[in-house]
Design a protein around this motif. Structure first.
Motif, mmCIF file in Angstrom:
data_model
loop_
_atom_site.group_PDB
_atom_site.id
_atom_site.type_symbol
_atom_site.label_atom_id
_atom_site.label_comp_id
_atom_site.label_asym_id
_atom_site.label_seq_id
_atom_site.Cartn_x
_atom_site.Cartn_y
_atom_site.Cartn_z
ATOM 1 N N SER A 461 -79.746 70.073 10.579
ATOM 2 C CA SER A 461 -79.800 70.724 9.153
ATOM 3 C C SER A 461 -78.663 71.975 8.877
ATOM 4 O O SER A 461 -78.612 72.796 9.552
ATOM 5 C CB SER A 461 -81.121 71.263 9.010
ATOM 6 N N MET A 462 -77.864 71.580 8.070
ATOM 7 C CA MET A 462 -76.678 72.670 7.595
ATOM 8 C C MET A 462 -77.011 72.882 6.131
ATOM 9 O O MET A 462 -76.520 72.229 5.305
ATOM 10 C CB MET A 462 -75.381 72.222 8.180
ATOM 11 N N GLY A 463 -77.439 74.026 5.895
ATOM 12 C CA GLY A 463 -77.673 74.356 4.379
ATOM 13 C C GLY A 463 -78.668 73.306 3.927
ATOM 14 O O GLY A 463 -80.032 73.356 4.381
ATOM 15 N N ASP A 464 -78.388 72.678 2.924
ATOM 16 C CA ASP A 464 -79.535 71.835 2.503
ATOM 17 C C ASP A 464 -79.147 70.507 2.518
ATOM 18 O O ASP A 464 -79.539 69.733 1.921
ATOM 19 C CB ASP A 464 -79.607 71.840 0.976
ATOM 20 N N VAL A 465 -78.526 70.283 3.733
ATOM 21 C CA VAL A 465 -77.920 68.633 4.116
ATOM 22 C C VAL A 465 -78.623 68.302 5.484
ATOM 23 O O VAL A 465 -78.504 69.221 6.450
ATOM 24 C CB VAL A 465 -76.647 68.647 4.017
ATOM 25 N N LEU A 466 -79.375 67.351 5.390
ATOM 26 C CA LEU A 466 -79.666 66.664 6.443
ATOM 27 C C LEU A 466 -78.698 65.789 7.338
ATOM 28 O O LEU A 466 -77.976 64.906 6.493
ATOM 29 C CB LEU A 466 -81.100 65.812 6.281
ATOM 30 N N HIS A 467 -78.460 65.946 8.478
ATOM 31 C CA HIS A 467 -77.699 65.062 9.264
ATOM 32 C C HIS A 467 -78.265 64.171 10.408
ATOM 33 O O HIS A 467 -79.383 64.847 11.214
ATOM 34 C CB HIS A 467 -76.602 65.901 9.773
ATOM 35 N N LYS A 468 -77.920 62.967 10.671
ATOM 36 C CA LYS A 468 -78.559 62.252 11.563
ATOM 37 C C LYS A 468 -77.386 61.427 12.291
ATOM 38 O O LYS A 468 -76.548 60.881 11.493
ATOM 39 C CB LYS A 468 -79.586 61.085 10.922
ATOM 40 N N ALA A 469 -77.469 61.218 13.671
ATOM 41 C CA ALA A 469 -76.656 60.536 14.504
ATOM 42 C C ALA A 469 -77.391 59.566 15.542
ATOM 43 O O ALA A 469 -78.525 60.020 15.913
ATOM 44 C CB ALA A 469 -75.620 61.392 15.016
ATOM 45 N N LEU A 470 -76.703 58.525 15.892
ATOM 46 C CA LEU A 470 -77.249 57.710 16.861
ATOM 47 C C LEU A 470 -75.744 57.145 17.533
ATOM 48 O O LEU A 470 -75.225 56.456 16.893
ATOM 49 C CB LEU A 470 -78.007 56.766 16.288
ATOM 50 N N ALA A 471 -75.750 57.355 18.858
ATOM 51 C CA ALA A 471 -74.542 56.688 19.325
ATOM 52 C C ALA A 471 -74.764 56.232 21.004
ATOM 53 O O ALA A 471 -75.571 56.853 21.618
ATOM 54 C CB ALA A 471 -73.372 58.017 19.578
ATOM 55 N N GLY A 472 -74.358 55.218 21.232
ATOM 56 C CA GLY A 472 -74.196 54.617 22.747
ATOM 57 C C GLY A 472 -73.928 53.130 22.681
ATOM 58 O O GLY A 472 -72.851 52.969 22.395
ATOM 59 N N TYR A 473 -74.852 52.419 23.285
ATOM 60 C CA TYR A 473 -74.714 51.005 23.502
ATOM 61 C C TYR A 473 -75.486 49.963 23.169
ATOM 62 O O TYR A 473 -76.920 50.360 23.210
ATOM 63 C CB TYR A 473 -74.320 50.593 25.034
ATOM 64 N N VAL A 474 -75.051 48.900 22.728
ATOM 65 C CA VAL A 474 -76.092 47.608 22.565
ATOM 66 C C VAL A 474 -75.705 46.617 23.928
ATOM 67 O O VAL A 474 -74.416 46.179 24.086
ATOM 68 C CB VAL A 474 -75.946 46.891 21.260
#
Length: 522
Positions: A461-474
């Protein structure tokens, strides 16, 4: 300022989350020819329509997405804003883990040893016992009797777990103490001393509250004293406290009140420190009447002294008497007495990757610098140099990112490099596995892609912004490998809105990975 999110560790309580912990930067570049544009681009119109349906749902109005899915050794499967920068949050831990694998090797084991500094005469050691720290981060109850790791969510380090990890926080120290007794030592006239000279102790922020913790080669129970806080029987009553491990190093004064509407966070305040290193701390705050117990972690400010007390207790339980009257400590006259060998690095990194432990994360650059770089004085700087070298080997520019923002393109290039290394399989297995374990165990457990998506989460959370990430392999059924990174940000109006949205985004990102899996297996 970036903050981590409780949803990343399966904890939906109000706590400040993960800062990026000084992630080493890498460049925005592609795996092969990554000419992504700011629009979605895929040769599969069905897949594109499915992803558009997911990202276009009403709950994501006003959100911004970026992602790249690419077959290893082949072309892109799907891209959207892959060259734009996003906050990666804890997803950056794939880089820290990668550096540890590259510098130390998947099979590296950390060695904790005990030495004596004087002769043993009729069972009496006329000297000191030295516990030599080797950088093992798993000294504690995480190692179960069958050798597997306890990786509970929420973890005890975040201040919202209902109980400490099952097991004995001193189990490896007791193993060493029994070896000391078996060597015929029944009485030690000197002291119990921890040698933490592997590297000079540092201090790092972990973005849990406003905490900074010592970074030491000596870690027992994550260098945490777990204080289990149980509400009293009625409003206004003091809470009940249980301290674990309960050793003489720390005394906790109880100033926690049971209330119907908690307003004070559980907070430790230092009261006093005695000349022998014992500490008295006060725990203040409120707990909810009728609510569950909660673990409030006290991060010990002196890991070396904490371990000395803990090892002393383990020795006494093994019927070894410590008098502390005579000291003949001399590093030139040490004799080995006992040894404990850690699980391999491939297991050590799972606490950082699967449950996103910040305390473990800040230790790894120091360990890489001290062990691989043989630098006890400036280990963090040397560890960061190893990280830069790995980025360069992966074909990305270490100086390219802007602040804490990264692109899907450079994540994919880095992950592609890792996929070509001999240690790739244990590296991949150390990541959370969708529908099976870690921070994405709860995501689509019944999907055909469950058990085939290996990826690190990130929440900030940076200020009023939500950030989401997902990184890897299938991993596809035919053995082909898909490299991917996906990001989302969205303005939110409140903490409650952010917390509610986090789980929704995690599921959506899992659905996108599952859609790619389905598109390549049908």
């Amino acid at each position: 300022m970036a903050h981590s999110d409780p949803a990343e560790t399966g904890d939906h309580s109000r706590r400040s989350v993960l800062k990026l912990l000084g992630a080493a930067p890498i460049a925005a570049a592609g795996l092969l020819s990554l000419g992504a544009t700011a629009r979605a681009d895929t040769p599969d119109s069905t897949l594109a329509a499915k992803i558009a349906e997911i990202t276009g749902r009403p709950e994501f109005i006003g959100s911004h997405w970026g992602m790249r899915f690419q077959l290893a050794g082949a072309g892109a499967v799907y891209t959207q804003n892959a060259e734009q920068r996003f906050v990666a949050a804890s997803a950056f831990k794939v880089f820290i883990a990668g550096s540890a694998f590259a510098a130390l090797g998947a099979d590296h084991r950390f060695r904790t040893t005990v030495h004596r500094t004087g002769p043993v005469v009729h069972g009496v050691l006329r000297g000191d016992l030295l516990l030599v720290a080797g950088g093992d981060l798993l000294l504690g109850p995480r190692i179960r009797p069958d050798g597997t790791l306890a990786l509970p969510l929420p973890d005890h380090s975040y201040g919202s777990a209902p109980a400490p990890m099952p097991g004995d926080p001193l189990q490896q120290l007791r193993h060493l103490a029994r070896q000391v007794a078996c060597r015929g030592i029944r009485r030690v006239e000197g002291r119990v001393i921890v040698d933490a000279s592997l590297f000079r102790q540092g201090r790092e922020p972990i973005a849990i509250g406003n905490l900074s913790i010592p970074v030491s080669p000596m870690m027992v129970n994550d260098n945490i004293v777990d204080v289990v806080v149980t509400p009293g029987a009625q409003a206004g009553a003091p809470a009940r406290l249980r301290v674990w491990p309960d050793i003489a190093c720390v005394t906790v004064v109880n100033d926690v009140t049971t209330v119907t509407n908690p307003s004070r966070r559980l907070t430790f305040t230092e009261v006093s420190t005695a000349p022998d290193g014992t500490r008295t701390v006060r725990l203040t705050g409120d707990v909810l009447l009728g609510g569950p117990p909660v673990v409030s972690p006290y991060y010990v400010p002196d890991p070396v002294r904490f371990a000395e007390f803990a090892f002393g207790e383990a020795l006494r339980d093994a019927d070894v008497v410590i008098t502390g009257k005579v000291s003949t400590s001399d590093s030139g006259r040490r004799s080995p007495v006992a040894e404990y060998l850690s699980p391999p690095l491939s297991e050590e990194v799972k606490v950082m990757l699967k449950i996103s432990s910040n305390p473990h994360t800040v230790h790894f650059p120091y360990l890489v610098g001290a062990i691989a770089g043989r630098d006890p004085d400036t280990p963090k700087a040397t560890g960061e140099r190893y990280q830069r070298e790995l980025f360069e080997q992966a074909g990305v520019d270490p100086d390219d990112p802007v602040g804490e923002r990264y692109t899907a393109d450079f994540f994919v290039r880095f992950l592609g490099h890792m996929a070509r290394q001999r240690y790739f399989v244990p590296y991949r297995q150390a990541l959370p596995i969708m529908g099976r374990d870690g921070s994405i165990a709860h995501v689509l457990p019944d999907s055909p892609a469950a058990g085939r998506v290996f990826a690190k989460t990130g929440t900030a959370s940076m200020g009023d912004v939500l950030h989401k990430a997902l990184a890897g392999y299938v991993v596809l059924p035919d053995g082909r490998l898909v490299l991917f990174a996906q990001f989302m940000n969205k303005t939110v109006g409140s903490v409650d809105e952010a917390m509610a949205l986090q789980t929704v985004v995690e599921t959506a990102q899992g659905e996108i990975a599952a859609a790619v899996y389905a598109s390549l297996t049908r």
